[in-house]
Write an enzyme that holds these catalytic residues in place. Structure first.
Site, short mmCIF file in Angstrom:
data_model
loop_
_atom_site.label_atom_id
_atom_site.label_comp_id
_atom_site.label_asym_id
_atom_site.label_seq_id
_atom_site.Cartn_x
_atom_site.Cartn_y
_atom_site.Cartn_z
CE LYS A 11 -10.00 77.42 36.57
NZ LYS A 11 -10.57 77.43 38.08
CE1 TYR A 51 -10.41 72.36 39.12
CE2 TYR A 51 -12.25 72.34 37.67
CZ TYR A 51 -11.31 72.98 38.09
OH TYR A 51 -10.67 73.96 37.70
CG ASN A 114 -10.18 80.91 39.89
OD1 ASN A 114 -10.47 80.37 38.73
ND2 ASN A 114 -9.76 80.20 40.84
CG HIS A 117 -6.10 74.34 36.61
ND1 HIS A 117 -6.57 73.68 37.83
CD2 HIS A 117 -5.23 73.41 36.28
CE1 HIS A 117 -6.16 72.73 38.19
NE2 HIS A 117 -5.23 72.27 37.16
CD GLU A 128 -3.99 68.98 37.45
OE1 GLU A 128 -3.55 70.12 37.06
OE2 GLU A 128 -4.69 69.20 38.61
P1 DAT Z 1 -6.94 76.07 43.02
O1 DAT Z 1 -7.72 76.29 41.39
O2 DAT Z 1 -6.41 77.37 43.33
O3 DAT Z 1 -6.13 75.18 42.82
P2 DAT Z 1 -9.06 74.53 44.08
O4 DAT Z 1 -7.97 73.43 43.59
O5 DAT Z 1 -9.27 74.74 45.77
O6 DAT Z 1 -8.23 75.97 43.68
O7 DAT Z 1 -10.60 74.73 43.75
C1 DAT Z 1 -10.56 74.53 42.24
C2 DAT Z 1 -11.39 75.63 41.75
O8 DAT Z 1 -12.80 75.41 42.12
C3 DAT Z 1 -11.26 77.00 41.95
O9 DAT Z 1 -10.32 77.55 41.02
C4 DAT Z 1 -12.32 77.82 42.02
C5 DAT Z 1 -13.31 76.58 42.53
N1 DAT Z 1 -13.54 76.74 44.17
C6 DAT Z 1 -12.77 76.40 44.85
N2 DAT Z 1 -13.34 76.52 46.24
C7 DAT Z 1 -14.43 76.99 45.82
C8 DAT Z 1 -15.59 77.38 46.70
N3 DAT Z 1 -15.50 77.32 48.20
N4 DAT Z 1 -16.69 77.98 46.09
C9 DAT Z 1 -16.83 77.94 44.93
N5 DAT Z 1 -15.86 77.76 44.05
C10 DAT Z 1 -14.65 77.23 44.62
MG MG Z 2 -6.38 72.90 42.54
#
Ligand code: DAT
Ligand code: MG
Length: 151
Positions: A11, A51, A114, A117, A128
């Protein structure tokens, strides 16, 4: 044993911090095979598609601003169980909860920064990859060391 393909993104925070090589290196040395790689910048339309499951969530505007804020690296990896291997090498979504030794734990401290991805299922991987790569940009190749990585 199923051969899977998965999308990895380093990212914009990982690119800005000079972590591209270290992040990809951890996946490469684990034994995942790279089949596609590019530096690019996501626009809003791609962020909305990538997303899609999060578009209605309260954190999405911040996530979209962040993910489109600068260049990222898109990588395609292939191999048996590639999705799960990438996910557990990445660590939990929130670096605070990620196991030490995982990428998100070792390179991050904050949920919204973080670093990496990875697709969450083989179906997501295919969906994707189609958003980020033309099929001609994905390279099918035989790796000579395969027998030293998979029994
Ligand atoms: P991952 O990236 O582990 O698949 P995800 O698909 O639930 O996690 O979320 C996508 C991204 O969105 C994640 O890497 C960080 C951000 N994110 C997720 N939940 C969040 C939250 N509650 N507040 C802020 N950012 C969040
Ligand atoms: Mg995800």
């Amino acid at each position: 044993m199923s051969t899977e393909r998965t999308l990895v993104l380093v990212k914009p925070d990982g690119v800005q911090r000079g972590l591209i090589g270290q992040v990809l290196s951890r996946l490469e040395r684990r034994g995942l095979k790279l089949i596609g790689l590019k530096l690019m910048q996501m626009d809003e339309a791609l962020a909305n598609q990538h997303y899609a499951e999060h578009v209605e969530k309260p954190f999405f505007p911040g996530l979209r601003d962040f993910i489109t804020s600068g260049p990222l690296v898109a990588a395609a990896f292939e191999g048996a169980n590639a999705v799960q291997l990438v996910r557990n090498t990445m660590g939990a979504t929130n670096p605070l909860d990620a196991t030490p030794g995982s990428i998100r734990a070792d390179f991050g401290v904050d949920l919204g920064r973080n670093v990496i991805h990875g697709s969450d299922s083989p179906e997501s991987g295919e969906r994707e990859l189609a958003l980020f790569f033309e099929s001609s940009e994905l390279v099918s190749w035989d790796r000579d060391v395969e027998g030293w990585i998979y029994e």
